[in-house]
Design a protein around this motif. Structure first.
Motif, short mmCIF file in Angstrom:
data_model
loop_
_atom_site.label_atom_id
_atom_site.label_comp_id
_atom_site.label_asym_id
_atom_site.label_seq_id
_atom_site.Cartn_x
_atom_site.Cartn_y
_atom_site.Cartn_z
N ILE A 61 0.76 -1.15 -0.06
CA ILE A 61 0.09 -0.13 -0.10
C ILE A 61 0.89 1.29 0.21
O ILE A 61 1.89 1.42 0.86
N MET A 62 0.68 2.35 -0.85
CA MET A 62 1.48 3.52 -1.04
C MET A 62 0.70 4.66 -0.40
O MET A 62 -0.08 4.65 0.26
N SER A 63 1.80 5.50 0.04
CA SER A 63 1.52 6.75 0.81
C SER A 63 0.69 7.45 0.21
O SER A 63 0.61 7.49 -1.08
N ASP B 161 -4.11 11.39 -9.42
CA ASP B 161 -3.41 11.50 -10.88
C ASP B 161 -4.07 12.43 -11.60
O ASP B 161 -5.28 12.86 -11.57
N SER B 162 -3.37 12.67 -12.81
CA SER B 162 -3.91 13.51 -14.03
C SER B 162 -5.01 12.77 -14.49
O SER B 162 -5.31 11.73 -14.44
N GLY B 163 -5.99 13.45 -15.36
CA GLY B 163 -7.28 12.74 -15.91
C GLY B 163 -8.28 12.62 -14.84
O GLY B 163 -8.34 13.33 -13.63
N TYR C 233 -8.35 1.01 -12.25
CA TYR C 233 -7.32 0.61 -11.54
C TYR C 233 -6.21 0.27 -12.43
O TYR C 233 -6.21 -0.71 -13.23
N GLU C 234 -5.21 1.32 -12.59
CA GLU C 234 -3.95 1.06 -13.62
C GLU C 234 -2.82 1.72 -12.79
O GLU C 234 -2.38 2.64 -12.88
N LYS D 70 -1.66 5.36 -13.23
CA LYS D 70 -2.64 5.67 -12.30
C LYS D 70 -2.19 5.47 -10.85
O LYS D 70 -3.25 4.80 -10.01
N PRO D 71 -1.09 5.74 -10.66
CA PRO D 71 -0.81 5.22 -9.18
C PRO D 71 -1.52 5.68 -7.90
O PRO D 71 -1.98 4.56 -6.93
N ALA D 72 -1.82 6.97 -7.80
CA ALA D 72 -2.73 7.35 -6.57
C ALA D 72 -4.05 6.63 -6.62
O ALA D 72 -4.36 6.30 -5.41
N ILE D 73 -4.74 6.94 -7.82
CA ILE D 73 -6.03 6.37 -7.73
C ILE D 73 -6.28 4.85 -7.58
O ILE D 73 -6.98 4.25 -6.79
N SER D 74 -5.03 3.96 -8.29
CA SER D 74 -5.29 2.60 -7.84
C SER D 74 -5.07 2.37 -6.65
O SER D 74 -5.49 1.43 -6.17
N ASN D 75 -3.98 3.17 -6.02
CA ASN D 75 -3.90 2.81 -4.55
C ASN D 75 -5.04 2.75 -3.67
O ASN D 75 -5.52 2.12 -2.78
#
Ligand code: TYM
Length: 340
Positions: free
Chosen positions: A189-191, A229-231, A236-237, A241-246
């Motif tokens: 899980i990311m920050s 993320d932008s957009g 889940y990508e 899209k690391p932030a939204i996927s997290n």
């Protein structure tokens, strides 16, 4: 209390920082799921915690808080051995023995040591360096079959297996070779503020993580502040899209909804919707955890009874394995057990 016919599971958490949602998702959640299938040893890794500077009062408070949280999150203390690492002196002894079977080159490759020595540049102590050997001792001391951990502990598990294999090859089958259990989702899980670095309970910026004891208002605020993320599509990508996927992954792990269902439910919706709903889901999940925690922490009697039982149980098992190791090495057997 424990059922010895089941395979043995061991895992632990360092009582440093604030126990947080990623520790629940990456570790405790899996402990809870596996506790009926295994003979479980859940350890508080206090010896590990002092590899970075700790204030004694904070450490003591954390130790009780973490044990209470293990139970509040769903670990059944009547069925499992819950214990404190420093209550079993065999951990330190076996770590010394394993040190003598571990190469400097192996420890030099440990990425967590490299990260931590950058973060704690003024205190790169020997304990921080040999930390993975102590972790190997934690596991091998009980001949654990399974070790559920998050992704960041994978390298330490590989080293544990290497050390165990080396000793078995040299001296005969002494140790069980432990299998890591790293769940498919939620192992990294990311920050919330930097989706390129992992969420950490010792992070100086408390907005990076959700503490299991955070107030509902704080939880809402932290999720609202989380970077996106932008957009604007909620998909889940992890690569793009690391932030939204997290955020999706946290939701999936906390609510059990599939990732496909989450994506479908948020079609045409904004990032803000996901954040607020996620905050509400986490608050709802944590409410009974915090309630149980508060009951347990009113006074420490119940926790001390659990830890006393855990200490006895863990020492019993550890002593058997340690005796075998001492004998194998060629030490004089413990003289108190010799008939004279
Ligand atoms: P520790 O205290 O750093 O973390 C406890 C557990 O939480 C997992 N974890 C995560 N999972 C998903 N995403 C994240 N961002 C995240 N951050 C942490 C960790 O992987 C771990 O499972 N060395 C261990 C403690 C230990 C141990 C052991 C574990 C000591 N001896 C023997 C297993 C067996 C540690 O520092 O974990």
């Amino acid at each position: 209390m424990t059922n010895n016919s089941k395979p043995l599971l061991l895992s632990g958490i360092q009582p440093s920082g604030n126990l947080m949602i990623a520790n629940y998702i990456g570790a405790i959640r899996n402990w809870v799921d596996l506790q009926n299938q295994y003979n479980c040893y859940f350890m508080l890794a206090d010896l590990h915690a002092i590899t970075v500077t700790q204030e004694p009062q904070d450490l003591l408070k954390n130790c009780y808080d973490f044990i209470a949280l293990y139970i509040a999150c769903g670990i059944n203390p009547d069925q499992n051995t819950i214990f404190v690492q420093s209550h079993v002196s065999g951990h330190a002894e076996l770590a010394w023995l394993l040190n003598c079977y571990t190469q400097m080159g192996e420890l030099n490759r440990m990425t967590q040591f490299k990260d931590k020595s950058q973060k704690h540049a003024k205190n790169i102590n020997v304990g921080l360096y040999s930390y993975p050997v102590l972790m190997a001792a934690d596991i091998l001391l009980y001949n654990a079959d399974l070790v559920p951990v998050g992704h960041d502990q994978k390298q330490h598990l590989e080293l544990t297996r290497d050390i165990a294999n080396r000793i078995n090859n040299r001296h005969g089958e002494l140790f069980t070779i432990p299998e890591p259990y790293i769940a498919k989702s939620g192992a990294r899980i990311m920050s919330l503020q930097d989706p390129n670095s992992k969420m950490s309970k010792s992070d100086k910026n408390v907005n990076n993580y959700i503490g299991l004891l955070d107030d509902p208002k704080v939880i809402m605020k932290k999720f609202k502040k989380a970077v996106t993320d932008s957009g604007d599509t909620i998909r889940y990508e992890p690569e793009t899209k690391p932030a939204i996927s997290n955020l999706i992954e946290i939701r999936h792990c906390v609510t059990g909804e599939s990732i496909a269902d989450i994506e479908k439910n948020y079609e045409g919706k904004m990032y803000g919707h996901l954040k607020i709903d996620l905050a509400e889901a986490v608050i709802e999940f944590l409410q009974p955890v915090q309630e149980r925690f508060n009951q347990l922490r009113q006074d420490n009697t119940e926790l001390n009874i659990i830890l006393k039982r855990g200490q006895e149980e863990a020492n019993k098992r550890a002593e058997t394995i340690l005796n075998k190791m001492r004998q194998t090495i060629g030490f004089i057997p413990n003289i108190k057990n010799v008939c004279l």
